[in-house]
Design a protein around this motif. Structure first.
Motif, short mmCIF file in Angstrom:
data_model
loop_
_atom_site.label_atom_id
_atom_site.label_comp_id
_atom_site.label_asym_id
_atom_site.label_seq_id
_atom_site.Cartn_x
_atom_site.Cartn_y
_atom_site.Cartn_z
N GLN A 28 0.66 -1.46 -0.18
CA GLN A 28 -0.22 0.11 -0.14
C GLN A 28 0.93 0.91 0.14
OE1 GLN A 28 -1.94 1.43 3.89
NE2 GLN A 28 -3.47 2.39 2.63
N ALA A 29 1.83 0.96 0.55
CA ALA A 29 2.95 2.23 1.00
C ALA A 29 3.50 2.63 -0.70
CB ALA A 29 3.91 2.11 2.20
N GLY A 30 3.71 1.72 -1.26
CA GLY A 30 4.49 1.92 -2.69
C GLY A 30 5.30 1.64 -2.57
N GLY A 31 5.96 0.84 -1.69
CA GLY A 31 7.22 -0.17 -1.46
C GLY A 31 7.75 -1.21 -2.69
N GLN A 32 8.44 -1.74 -2.92
CA GLN A 32 9.10 -2.89 -3.82
C GLN A 32 10.05 -4.01 -3.06
OE1 GLN A 32 7.81 -5.16 -6.03
NE2 GLN A 32 7.35 -2.66 -7.32
N TRP A 33 9.65 -4.79 -2.89
CA TRP A 33 11.09 -6.21 -2.42
C TRP A 33 11.97 -6.96 -2.96
CZ3 TRP A 33 7.96 -8.80 2.70
CH2 TRP A 33 7.77 -7.70 3.82
N PHE A 34 10.79 -7.24 -4.38
CA PHE A 34 11.45 -7.60 -5.44
C PHE A 34 11.48 -6.73 -6.47
CE2 PHE A 34 10.70 -11.02 -1.91
CZ PHE A 34 11.95 -11.19 -2.29
N GLU A 35 13.02 -6.84 -7.42
CA GLU A 35 12.27 -6.57 -7.99
C GLU A 35 13.67 -7.62 -9.28
OE1 GLU A 35 12.39 -1.85 -9.65
OE2 GLU A 35 13.44 -1.92 -7.73
N ASN A 36 13.45 -7.10 -10.42
CA ASN A 36 14.42 -8.14 -11.71
C ASN A 36 14.61 -7.04 -12.92
OD1 ASN A 36 14.52 -10.52 -14.12
ND2 ASN A 36 14.95 -11.46 -12.01
N ASP A 37 15.82 -7.40 -13.74
CA ASP A 37 16.23 -6.48 -14.72
C ASP A 37 15.78 -7.52 -15.48
OD1 ASP A 37 18.74 -8.08 -14.24
OD2 ASP A 37 19.69 -5.91 -14.00
N GLY A 38 15.63 -8.70 -15.58
CA GLY A 38 16.02 -9.99 -16.19
C GLY A 38 17.22 -10.60 -16.26
N ASP A 39 17.91 -10.24 -16.08
CA ASP A 39 19.33 -11.45 -15.92
C ASP A 39 19.23 -11.53 -13.91
OD1 ASP A 39 20.16 -10.77 -18.36
OD2 ASP A 39 20.21 -8.28 -18.05
N ALA A 40 19.24 -11.10 -12.98
CA ALA A 40 18.64 -10.91 -11.79
C ALA A 40 18.15 -9.91 -11.57
CB ALA A 40 20.66 -10.85 -11.84
N TRP A 41 18.20 -11.32 -9.76
CA TRP A 41 16.81 -10.51 -8.31
C TRP A 41 17.37 -9.26 -7.71
CZ3 TRP A 41 12.17 -11.18 -8.47
CH2 TRP A 41 11.54 -12.47 -9.09
N THR A 42 16.79 -8.31 -7.69
CA THR A 42 16.93 -7.01 -6.79
C THR A 42 16.25 -7.64 -5.41
OG1 THR A 42 18.06 -5.63 -8.68
CG2 THR A 42 17.63 -4.52 -6.02
N VAL A 43 17.07 -7.82 -4.16
CA VAL A 43 15.95 -7.58 -3.02
C VAL A 43 16.00 -6.81 -1.76
CG1 VAL A 43 15.44 -9.58 -1.00
CG2 VAL A 43 16.50 -10.24 -3.22
N ASN A 44 15.31 -5.73 -1.48
CA ASN A 44 15.79 -4.90 -0.68
C ASN A 44 13.89 -4.63 0.08
OD1 ASN A 44 15.83 -2.21 -0.21
ND2 ASN A 44 14.84 -0.97 -2.02
N LEU A 45 14.69 -5.20 1.22
CA LEU A 45 13.07 -5.69 1.97
C LEU A 45 13.26 -4.43 3.13
CD1 LEU A 45 13.10 -8.50 0.80
CD2 LEU A 45 12.98 -9.17 3.54
#
Length: 443
Positions: free
Chosen positions: A213-230
């Motif tokens: 709800q706050a607009g956060g994002q725990w995981f992203e992926n650019d097609g090559d690797a995962w970004t983890v940002n808790l």
């Protein structure tokens, strides 16, 4: 595709990563992605389907009566993380998985990483059905791809505020519309001898809904690797907010889904619950003495005037690699999750809240609910469902992430450490888990 695209989980996976994951495909003829693989069998077919939804047998019986050439044998079991997911993984490895299975949105990337799912985008009827679903629920099953679909959305869990309207009125407390007001109300509720809510140290997916709800994002992926940002800005804001409530004894910390938890709501000790649409039945069954005293409002906002909602829960019907009947499986999954008769049956037997736009208008969902003072509560959730950001991405090892964060949350709830520290530890553990499975992690 109408849905805002998210990073494609499938694109990042190397052959070695799939091998390490240990769930090889069953080798069925429909495991490929070409359109030719989605063709009718030309003969009578029997499908196997595993779910944990109460009463789903009733909907399946309707299908079987209307479709003698495509029969479905349903098997029920415990919820996903309580055992069914592990059974699925074992069956995939052994090459005897069912044709279809229930998989929650946050678990889909895990099955995709382990090469356990058939791409339903091979079926034209599936791609054509996109417009029937809420954008964000469709985004949950496409995993950010352009024309791949790894499940048919079944239900959703838009979050809102369940509150004891009688207690708020008796004590002259306004129903909060922002989280700042919620904190102010928490002080007044505590002065009146209650707690505004119970902070669950085990429902990390509820906390994820707050971050969503706050607009956060725990995981992203650019097609090559995962970004983890808790521990991003939004996650930190949410963690600090609830840490403050815990430290100032403004929330109770009973273990969720226990007799203590139920009694806290049934006795009037706890006045609100920030929960998903399915929570309506949880309160009804856990706090029967409070019938008629509850109401539902849209969730408090981080900024006054915003219209944002988080989501907690929701699942899809996926087709497993190894099936020999993709066409028939897809046809059944679409019917189960789009037809009025099936959606009505699932709501009546298990309070399933549909993922389709038409499903939100079902007559059964327009009725006042006696337990909630006659309020047509599903109108509130229908509005909340349109306020869920479609861009929230789940990571490929969410069960492990939930477990790692939960350990720290339990300690923080007892005054040992903080929620933010728990998220930091959970992030480190998640990265280690991904690396151990040879899933690429961004530097």
């Amino acid at each position: 595709m109408r849905s805002t695209k998210r990073a494609a989980a499938a694109a990042l996976l190397t052959v070695s990563a799939l091998a390490v994951a240990g769930c090889a495909a069953g080798g069925g003829s429909s495991s490929g992605g070409d359109a030719a693989s989605c063709e009718p069998a030309g003969e009578d077919v029997t499908l196997t389907f595993t779910s944990w939804i109460p009463g789903i047998e009733d909907a399946v019986a309707m299908w079987n009566e209307e479709n003698p050439d495509i029969q479905v044998e349903v098997q029920t079991g415990p919820s996903g993380n309580a055992g069914t997911y592990q059974n699925f993984f074992n069956q995939l490895e052994a090459g005897n998985a069912p044709d279809l299975g229930q998989i929650e949105y946050d678990a889909l990337p895990n099955f995709r990483v382990q090469d356990g799912l058939v791409d339903l985008g091979a079926c034209e009827d599936v791609l054509a059905a996109e417009d029937q679903f809420l954008d964000w629920t469709w985004g949950q099953v496409t995993l950010g791809t352009e024309d791949e679909v790894y499940g048919i959305p079944q239900d959703q869990g838009p979050m809102a505020l369940f509150y004891r309207s009688d207690l708020f009125e008796q004590n002259g407390i306004e129903v909060p519309t922002t989280w700042e007001e919620y904190r102010e109300a928490a002080v007044k509720v505590r002065e009146a001898g209650g707690y505004i809510t119970n902070f669950s140290d085990s429902d990390i997916n509820q906390f994820a809904g707050f971050v969503w709800q706050a607009g956060g994002q725990w995981f992203e992926n650019d097609g090559d690797a995962w970004t983890v940002n808790l521990t991003g800005e939004e996650s930190t804001t949410v963690a600090d907010y609830w840490q403050d409530l815990i430290e100032n004894d403004l929330v109770s910390t009973y273990p969720a889904w226990t007799d203590e938890w139920n009694n806290a709501y049934n006795s009037g000790e706890v006045w609100t619950w920030n929960s998903a649409v399915w929570g309506a039945n949880s309160i009804l069954s856990g706090a029967p003495d409070t019938s008629g005293n509850w109401s539902v409002a849209l969730a408090p906002q981080w900024n006054a005037g915003e219209e944002k909602a988080g989501n907690w829960g929701g699942s899809s019907i996926a087709v497993f690699n190894g099936t020999e009947h993709l066409y028939e499986a897809a046809k059944f999954a679409l019917w189960l999750n789009t037809s009025e008769e099936a959606l009505t049956s699932l709501n009546e037997t298990a309070q399933i809240y549909p993922a389709t736009t038409a499903g939100l208008e079902l007559p059964v969902l327009k009725e006042g609910v006696e337990f909630y003072g006659g309020q047509p509560i599903y109108d509130v959730f229908a509005e909340a469902a349109t306020q869920v950001d479609p861009n929230f991405t789940w990571g490929p090892t969410m069960t492990q992430t939930y477990g790692d964060v939960s350990d720290g949350f339990k300690a923080a709830a007892q005054g040992n450490g903080t929620l933010l520290e728990a998220l930091e530890e959970g992030q480190a553990a998640t990265i280690s888990t991904l690396e151990a499975q040879s899933i690429p992690v961004a530097e």
